[in-house]
Structures are given as C-alpha cells and as structure tokens.
Design a protein around this motif. Structure first.
Motif, PDB file in Angstrom:
ATOM      1  N   ASN A 137       0.822  -1.544  -0.054  1.00 53.73           N
ATOM      2  CA  ASN A 137      -0.204   0.046   0.449  1.00 53.73           C
ATOM      3  C   ASN A 137       0.415   1.207   0.314  1.00 53.73           C
ATOM      4  O   ASN A 137       0.257   1.971  -0.089  1.00 53.73           O
ATOM      5  CB  ASN A 137      -0.665   0.106   1.390  1.00 53.73           C
ATOM      6  N   LEU A 184       0.855   4.088  -3.154  1.00 53.29           N
ATOM      7  CA  LEU A 184       0.256   5.416  -2.594  1.00 53.29           C
ATOM      8  C   LEU A 184       1.357   6.174  -3.196  1.00 53.29           C
ATOM      9  O   LEU A 184       0.284   7.464  -3.680  1.00 53.29           O
ATOM     10  CB  LEU A 184       0.154   5.894  -0.911  1.00 53.29           C
ATOM     11  N   GLN A 185       2.775   5.829  -3.032  1.00 55.46           N
ATOM     12  CA  GLN A 185       3.580   6.623  -3.375  1.00 55.46           C
ATOM     13  C   GLN A 185       3.731   7.189  -4.986  1.00 55.46           C
ATOM     14  O   GLN A 185       3.407   8.430  -5.626  1.00 55.46           O
ATOM     15  CB  GLN A 185       4.783   6.508  -3.498  1.00 55.46           C
ATOM     16  N   TYR A 218       0.818   6.682  -7.037  1.00 59.08           N
ATOM     17  CA  TYR A 218      -0.668   7.499  -7.461  1.00 59.08           C
ATOM     18  C   TYR A 218       0.080   9.036  -7.049  1.00 59.08           C
ATOM     19  O   TYR A 218      -0.442  10.114  -7.994  1.00 59.08           O
ATOM     20  CB  TYR A 218      -1.470   7.147  -6.510  1.00 59.08           C
ATOM     21  N   LEU A 219       0.284   9.418  -5.967  1.00 58.80           N
ATOM     22  CA  LEU A 219       0.384  10.823  -5.515  1.00 58.80           C
ATOM     23  C   LEU A 219       1.780  11.390  -6.241  1.00 58.80           C
ATOM     24  O   LEU A 219       1.607  12.380  -6.661  1.00 58.80           O
ATOM     25  CB  LEU A 219       1.240  10.788  -4.660  1.00 58.80           C
ATOM     26  N   ILE A 235      -6.139   6.463  -4.263  1.00 60.62           N
ATOM     27  CA  ILE A 235      -5.172   7.531  -2.500  1.00 60.62           C
ATOM     28  C   ILE A 235      -5.603   6.964  -1.522  1.00 60.62           C
ATOM     29  O   ILE A 235      -5.677   6.105  -0.666  1.00 60.62           O
ATOM     30  CB  ILE A 235      -5.226   8.780  -3.371  1.00 60.62           C
ATOM     31  N   ARG A 286      -5.762   2.735  -0.709  1.00 59.20           N
ATOM     32  CA  ARG A 286      -4.982   2.531  -0.647  1.00 59.20           C
ATOM     33  C   ARG A 286      -4.955   3.458   1.174  1.00 59.20           C
ATOM     34  O   ARG A 286      -4.386   2.338   2.110  1.00 59.20           O
ATOM     35  CB  ARG A 286      -4.081   2.559  -1.531  1.00 59.20           C
ATOM     36  N   GLN A 287      -5.120   4.663   1.262  1.00 58.42           N
ATOM     37  CA  GLN A 287      -5.464   5.335   3.117  1.00 58.42           C
ATOM     38  C   GLN A 287      -5.958   4.142   3.680  1.00 58.42           C
ATOM     39  O   GLN A 287      -5.822   4.634   5.108  1.00 58.42           O
ATOM     40  CB  GLN A 287      -5.444   6.885   2.331  1.00 58.42           C
ATOM     41  N   GLU A 300      -4.393   1.346   4.760  1.00 63.02           N
ATOM     42  CA  GLU A 300      -3.075   1.132   5.462  1.00 63.02           C
ATOM     43  C   GLU A 300      -4.007   1.658   7.466  1.00 63.02           C
ATOM     44  O   GLU A 300      -3.101   1.521   7.801  1.00 63.02           O
ATOM     45  CB  GLU A 300      -2.420   2.611   5.267  1.00 63.02           C
TER      46      GLU A 300
END
Length: 250
Positions: free
Chosen positions: A54, A58-59, A61-62, A75, A78-79, A82
């Motif tokens: 995850n 996330l990285q 996607y960002l 995002i 996935r958050q 997390e």
C-alpha cells in the motif's frame, strides 16, 4: 483592373483556406496530444494498481499528474487499507508486554492518518467541478468508514463522549449521502449499491446511539466500545467500495 481584383480575391480565398487548414492541423495535434496524455495516464494508473504494497502504491499514485478524481479515489482506498494496517498493529501491541508502550504512538499515528483521509474526502467533494456520481458515492462511503474508525480511536484514547457521538453522527450522514448518491447512479450494479447500506446497517445494528441515554456511565463505556468493535472493518466487514473501473473520461 478586373484581373487584379480577381487575383486579390483568389489570394484571399487561398489564405482563408490555408488558415482553416492550419487550424484543423493544430486541432488534430491537440487531440493527438490529449489522446497520448490519456493513454500515458491510464498506463501509470494501471502500473500503480498492480503494486501490492500500500505504501508503495500510494507513492506511485501521488506522483501521477494530473491528480484526476479516479486517482484521488484510489489514494483514499489505499489509505483506508493503511488505516486498517495501523489498527491491526494497535491490537497486536495492546496484548504484548514488549510492544504495549508503543500503543499511544500508534493511536496518534492512526488519528493523524484518519484526519488526512477526512481532509482529502472534503477537498475532493468540494471541488468546483462536481464529481461524477460513480466516484462520489465511493468517496462518501470511505468518509463514513474513516469517521467511524475515528470515533473508535477517540473512545479508546480520549474518553470524550461528545467527540465520539459527533464522529458517529458524521459517519451516519456520510453513509446516507453515499446511499442517495449511488441510488442516483443508473449504471451501478445492485451489489455495489448495497455497500453503503450494509455499512449503515452495521452501524445501526444494536441502535447503541439511542442506548447511550439509558445506561449507567460505567456500562456506557463498555457497551459503546463493544458495539464499535463489532463494526470496525476487520470484524464487521466495512467496505470502502469496489475499485472503480479503470477508465478516464476524456
């Protein structure tokens, strides 16, 4: 004189056609660039979707530009995963004498993480261009789940009943809005439409909000804590919404 006028007229017509042709070529180039940009965006999203971890996903996607709603939704999804990972760490540490000193820091990390999720939901839902319903209902649903988990965290760390009830009320409102939004989305499958309904039914299952006014203070903490534990995601099955179909509207 007539010949000169005819030549000038012919030149003007040629210039007009030339300008029209140049404009069409420029428009075609712009369309090609947009198509290439969309293809690249889809490829980057697909690459991030394939990442199992995850944090790494996330990285990825960002780093995608532009941050279109489809990416913002991923995002948030996935958050949410997390957040559940942090919650599991809390639960493991609470019953481990070696790790129990880490519990306050883990709760603080979870609180900050959930606050960030709620802020992202609010920002996404308040954009000038309204979200499409097939994205909006998922965002409201994730907001409801994150607010419910915040209520559980406040109960465990602050014992602040007003904040707990406020968070639960906000969760209920988010789930209801999610239901209204998904019902207004004709192309959503019935199974997906039931996701926020299941979440809201879990939240209301024991009607513990109403029970708070009828129990003694020492029972209040135990009853509310048990009920919240029953509907926290890994036990009650809260779902953030099925992944959005991998299409980007042009």
């Amino acid at each position: 004189m007539k010949m000169r006028t005819g030549i000038i007229l012919s030149l003007l017509i040629a210039v007009v056609f030339l300008m029209f042709g140049v404009e069409r070529v420029l428009e075609a180039e712009k369309a090609a660039k947009r198509a290439a940009g969309n293809e690249l965006l889809l490829e980057r999203i697909a690459d991030a979707d394939r990442i199992a971890e995850n944090g790494a996903a996330l990285q990825a996607y960002l780093e995608i530009v532009p941050q279109v709603p489809e990416v913002e939704l991923r995002i948030l999804q996935r958050q949410w995963l997390e957040a559940l990972e942090i919650l599991h760490q809390v639960q493991r540490a609470k019953y481990n004498r070696v790790l129990e000193d880490e519990v306050p820091a883990l709760y603080a990390r979870l609180t900050d993480h959930l606050d960030g999720m709620k802020e992202r939901c609010a920002a996404l839902l308040s954009e000038d261009v309204p979200l499409r319903n097939e994205i909006a209902w998922r965002v409201y649903n994730i907001e409801g789940a994150s607010r419910l988990l915040s209520a559980f965290t406040v109960l465990e760390t602050e014992r602040n009943w007003k904040k707990v009830l406020s968070a639960m009320g906000a969760a209920i409102l988010a789930f209801k809005t999610s239901i209204e939004t998904v019902d207004a989305t004709p192309l959503v499958l019935n199974l997906e439409k039931n996701i926020p309904r299941w979440n809201l039914e879990l939240l209301h299952e024991d009607i513990y909000v109403k029970k708070l006014g009828r129990v003694a203070p020492d029972q209040e903490r135990l009853g509310l804590r048990d009920n919240l534990e029953a509907v926290i995601p890994e036990k009650g099955g809260y779902a953030p919404g099925e992944p959005l179909e991998r299409r980007i509207r042009k």
